[in-house]
Motif scaffolding. Structure first.
Motif, PDB file in Angstrom:
ATOM      1  N   PRO A  11       0.830  -1.211   0.000  1.00 38.07           N
ATOM      2  CA  PRO A  11       0.000   0.000   0.000  1.00 38.07           C
ATOM      3  C   PRO A  11       0.861   1.256   0.000  1.00 38.07           C
ATOM      4  N   PRO A  12       0.345   2.342  -0.563  1.00 38.59           N
ATOM      5  CA  PRO A  12       1.104   3.595  -0.599  1.00 38.59           C
ATOM      6  C   PRO A  12       0.956   4.372   0.701  1.00 38.59           C
ATOM      7  N   ARG A  13       0.929   3.713   1.802  1.00 36.72           N
ATOM      8  CA  ARG A  13       0.798   4.362   3.103  1.00 36.72           C
ATOM      9  C   ARG A  13       1.552   3.531   4.127  1.00 36.72           C
ATOM     10  N   ASP A  14       1.863   4.153   5.229  1.00 33.89           N
ATOM     11  CA  ASP A  14       2.599   3.481   6.287  1.00 33.89           C
ATOM     12  C   ASP A  14       1.808   3.390   7.584  1.00 33.89           C
ATOM     13  N   VAL A  15       0.620   3.955   7.627  1.00 32.63           N
ATOM     14  CA  VAL A  15      -0.188   3.985   8.846  1.00 32.63           C
ATOM     15  C   VAL A  15      -1.537   3.347   8.549  1.00 32.63           C
ATOM     16  N   VAL A  16      -1.966   2.476   9.438  1.00 28.59           N
ATOM     17  CA  VAL A  16      -3.254   1.813   9.264  1.00 28.59           C
ATOM     18  C   VAL A  16      -4.371   2.837   9.443  1.00 28.59           C
ATOM     19  N   PRO A  17      -5.322   2.912   8.523  1.00 33.53           N
ATOM     20  CA  PRO A  17      -6.449   3.847   8.707  1.00 33.53           C
ATOM     21  C   PRO A  17      -7.326   3.402   9.854  1.00 33.53           C
ATOM     22  N   MET A  18      -7.547   4.290  10.796  1.00 34.91           N
ATOM     23  CA  MET A  18      -8.341   3.985  11.986  1.00 34.91           C
ATOM     24  C   MET A  18      -9.430   5.040  12.143  1.00 34.91           C
ATOM     25  N   PRO A  19     -10.563   4.675  12.750  1.00 35.18           N
ATOM     26  CA  PRO A  19     -11.627   5.666  12.986  1.00 35.18           C
ATOM     27  C   PRO A  19     -11.188   6.699  14.001  1.00 35.18           C
ATOM     28  N   TRP A  20     -11.853   7.822  13.971  1.00 37.39           N
ATOM     29  CA  TRP A  20     -11.489   8.955  14.814  1.00 37.39           C
ATOM     30  C   TRP A  20     -11.861   8.708  16.262  1.00 37.39           C
ATOM     31  N   GLU A  21     -10.968   9.122  17.176  1.00 39.61           N
ATOM     32  CA  GLU A  21     -11.298   9.327  18.591  1.00 39.61           C
ATOM     33  C   GLU A  21     -12.086   8.174  19.195  1.00 39.61           C
ATOM     34  N   TYR A  22     -11.360   7.109  19.561  1.00 45.86           N
ATOM     35  CA  TYR A  22     -12.049   5.915  20.049  1.00 45.86           C
ATOM     36  C   TYR A  22     -12.889   6.194  21.281  1.00 45.86           C
ATOM     37  N   ARG A  23     -12.358   6.885  22.246  1.00 44.82           N
ATOM     38  CA  ARG A  23     -13.048   6.982  23.538  1.00 44.82           C
ATOM     39  C   ARG A  23     -13.815   8.284  23.705  1.00 44.82           C
ATOM     40  N   ARG A  24     -13.369   9.358  23.075  1.00 40.14           N
ATOM     41  CA  ARG A  24     -13.937  10.667  23.396  1.00 40.14           C
ATOM     42  C   ARG A  24     -15.058  11.080  22.454  1.00 40.14           C
ATOM     43  N   GLN A  25     -15.177  10.395  21.324  1.00 39.47           N
ATOM     44  CA  GLN A  25     -16.189  10.828  20.375  1.00 39.47           C
ATOM     45  C   GLN A  25     -17.539  10.212  20.706  1.00 39.47           C
ATOM     46  N   ARG A  26     -18.558  11.005  20.743  1.00 37.00           N
ATOM     47  CA  ARG A  26     -19.932  10.556  20.938  1.00 37.00           C
ATOM     48  C   ARG A  26     -20.831  11.316  19.972  1.00 37.00           C
ATOM     49  N   PRO A  27     -21.706  10.637  19.240  1.00 38.16           N
ATOM     50  CA  PRO A  27     -21.904   9.188  19.265  1.00 38.16           C
ATOM     51  C   PRO A  27     -20.814   8.463  18.482  1.00 38.16           C
ATOM     52  N   LEU A  28     -20.685   7.167  18.730  1.00 35.20           N
ATOM     53  CA  LEU A  28     -19.683   6.381  18.041  1.00 35.20           C
ATOM     54  C   LEU A  28     -20.076   6.211  16.580  1.00 35.20           C
ATOM     55  N   THR A  29     -19.074   6.120  15.723  1.00 39.45           N
ATOM     56  CA  THR A  29     -19.332   5.910  14.307  1.00 39.45           C
ATOM     57  C   THR A  29     -19.629   4.442  14.053  1.00 39.45           C
ATOM     58  N   TYR A  30     -20.028   4.150  12.827  1.00 44.49           N
ATOM     59  CA  TYR A  30     -20.358   2.769  12.467  1.00 44.49           C
ATOM     60  C   TYR A  30     -19.135   1.870  12.624  1.00 44.49           C
ATOM     61  N   THR A  31     -17.971   2.319  12.182  1.00 45.52           N
ATOM     62  CA  THR A  31     -16.763   1.505  12.301  1.00 45.52           C
ATOM     63  C   THR A  31     -16.411   1.252  13.753  1.00 45.52           C
ATOM     64  N   GLN A  32     -16.540   2.261  14.592  1.00 40.44           N
ATOM     65  CA  GLN A  32     -16.233   2.068  16.010  1.00 40.44           C
ATOM     66  C   GLN A  32     -17.162   1.050  16.652  1.00 40.44           C
ATOM     67  N   ASN A  33     -18.441   1.122  16.324  1.00 45.11           N
ATOM     68  CA  ASN A  33     -19.385   0.162  16.898  1.00 45.11           C
ATOM     69  C   ASN A  33     -19.066  -1.260  16.462  1.00 45.11           C
TER      70      ASN A  33
END
Length: 576
Positions: free
Chosen positions: A67-89
């Protein structure tokens, strides 16, 4: 005057405002390859320029992509974001549920395996922090393994015969594809890797294996689950041997697929830029690589029945001693033996007042009733406790033998759990199990097409020939194909799936419900149930066609009435 406002750049950790979700809980605006609205991704560069060979089948080399990237794409703000996104759930569900659907998760992710693995290893379990793993190299390793798998195919429908949807990977839709020579990989792709990883993690956290496995063993099990089918070409060992492929020659025909998966995993782990366990001591690093290799090789189906026998021996060897009988109460001397002087007055217990009928009707608890504890604390069981690592002095020969025995027990449990996770869809909910059965059927059909081109016939026409039953597209041919697949699935569940989950349930009591679910899924493929389903489906289809015919008839009548009314109005207008 219009004022052009410069958009403010927000960091990946900022909370998104005004997030919209549809009726299914999916974020609005997600592209088929995912990541645009739900995942904080880095800008994609040029389409995969760095190529590396990952598989070979039938003389044609398959090409995977870095892949042309070095960082795994992760959803934003695991603990502090409310409401949680679909990926986080879906990620939190993966960490805390036995009934998890990898298809619904993977269809919105660009790198589904890398994102899931990083969440479980780093964010949820904390294994990466406890073992001091190199996170940048871990990201590169997970992305390389993710792209070495075949492109995922997603079919959320459980209807037989619905075409599967192949999702694009990466910038140009080529990431992870094994090339035209490797055929369609409908089952052993990156979605299957996500499913196996989640099942293995459930065995650890929900099945009680953390009580006997240390951090190094847990990491080895998860890494083996991540890469157990890496670079799978979509065909079985028998096909590779009969076509005299390079893989079969390389490994002398002895489990070429499993040995290829282990070799690719070992090669990726030994690369300096991907060596995420470089901070470990040399002994621990070598032990981790060896354990991962043994676990991946243990997924060979030829070792299936031997593994079940070893599990039964393990359960018998670690069976706790029988409970001694209860001590009888002391004998009370008779009246003749007791003297009047030693006779003691026994105070009578106060009589209970009891609970009135009115109090019982009002739900008032009885004050004299004995307290009942309704909750119980589930324990992993004595067999897992016997497999825990020994502590204390190990200088004596007995202690050394005990440590070697418990180490062999732990390796056996890890192998059995990875094998059960590899067949985990057999113990999933029925709707998820059906989708995985369709995926495997599609891969078998693709291999059957290649066998017909190479040999002129299909070795297993009942399961691998899409033209079985006459090759027609009529209902009779479809019924014959479906019946053959149903019989093969029932036989596989009987011979392989249910015995494995039953043996594992004896060793890990917290996973006992998986054996019951596997039996339920097996029974759902019985000829009587499937025939009843076909009859019900036929009646529903006939009712639908009849309803369409009635609706069309009424629509024609209404159209004729409208035409007649228009003609009448035109005639009246002309007469005037």
């Amino acid at each position: 005057r219009a004022v052009r406002c410069r958009p403010r750049h927000r960091s990946h950790g900022a909370m998104r405002e005004g997030a919209q979700f549809d009726d299914e809980g999916l974020p609005v605006g997600v592209a088929p390859k995912g990541g645009s609205t739900d995942v904080a991704t880095r800008p994609l560069g040029a389409p995969f320029a760095c190529k590396f060979q990952v598989a070979e089948a039938n003389g044609v080399g398959g090409v995977g992509s870095r892949p042309p990237r070095d960082v795994v794409p992760m959803p934003w703000e695991y603990r502090r974001q409310r409401p949680l996104t679909y990926t986080q759930n879906t990620l939190y569900d993966a960490a805390s549920s036995w009934a998890w659907d990898a298809f619904t998760y993977a269809k919105t992710q660009e790198y589904p395996l890398a994102t899931l693995a990083r969440f479980l290893l780093v964010e949820h379990s904390g294994i990466a922090e406890r073992l001091g793993l190199d996170l940048p190299r871990l990201d590169k390793f997970l992305l390389a393994v993710d792209c070495a798998y075949a492109s995922p195919s997603v079919n959320p429908s459980v209807e037989i015969g619905v075409p599967r949807k192949v999702l694009p990977r990466g910038a140009a839709g080529t990431g992870g594809e094994l090339g035209a020579g490797c055929g369609f990989v409908g089952y052993h792709n990156v979605v299957h890797a996500c499913d196996v990883l989640q099942s293995a993690y459930a065995f650890l956290m929900l099945g009680g294996l953390t009580s006997c496995l240390g951090d190094h063993d847990q990491l080895a099990l998860l890494v083996a689950a991540i890469s157990h089918d890496v670079a799978h070409p979509g065909v079985d060992n028998d096909f590779l041997q009969k076509t005299e492929s390079e893989l079969a020659h390389r490994y002398h025909g002895e489990s070429p697929l499993e040995r290829h998966h282990a070799a690719v995993t070992h090669g990726l782990m030994r690369r300096p830029e991907l060596r995420f366990h470089g901070n470990m001591s040399e002994t621990d690093a070598d032990a981790l690589e060896l354990t991962v290799r043994v676990l991946v090789l243990g997924t060979d189906m030829r070792q299936h029945f031997a593994l079940i026998d070893r599990l039964k021996e393990f359960v018998n060897a670690t069976k706790p001693p029988p409970t001694p009988p209860p001590t009888p109460p002391p004998e009370i001397p008779s009246d003749e033996e007791s003297s009047d002087d030693s006779e003691s007055e026994v105070e009578e217990a106060p009589k209970k007042k009891g609970q009135s009928a009115m109090a019982a009707a009002m739900g008032i608890p009885d004050p004299d009733a004995e307290e009942v504890v309704w909750w119980t604390c589930a324990t992993p069981g004595p067999h897992l406790a016997a497999s825990a690592a020994a502590t204390g002095d190990v200088d004596s020969a007995d202690s050394a033998d005990s440590c070697a025995t418990t180490a062999s027990y732990r390796l056996l449990l890890m192998t059995a759990c990875l094998k059960a996770a590899d067949l985990g869809h057999l113990a999933r909910p029925p709707e998820i199990h059906r989708v995985w059965t369709e995926a495997l059927r599609d891969e078998f059909f693709a291999q059957g097409d290649r066998e017909r081109r190479c040999f002129g016939f299909v070795k297993e026409p009942n399961t691998h020939d899409r033209y079985f039953g006459g090759g027609g597209c009529d209902s009779d041919s479809d019924t014959l194909r479906n019946i053959s697949i149903e019989k093969a699935t029932l036989a596989f569940c009987n011979d392989y799936g249910v015995p494995l989950f039953e043996a594992l349930a004896c060793a890990a009591p917290l996973a006992e419900h998986l054996a019951e679910r596997a039996r339920q899924n097996r029974d759902s493929w019985s000829p009587e149930i499937m025939q009843a389903k076909r009859v019900a489906a036929g009646k529903a289809e006939a009712a639908r066609l009849e309803q369409e015919r009635v609706d069309l008839m009424f629509a024609d009548d209404e159209a004729e009435a409208d035409d007649l009314e228009e003609t009448t109005m035109e005639a009246e207008g002309g007469s005037r």
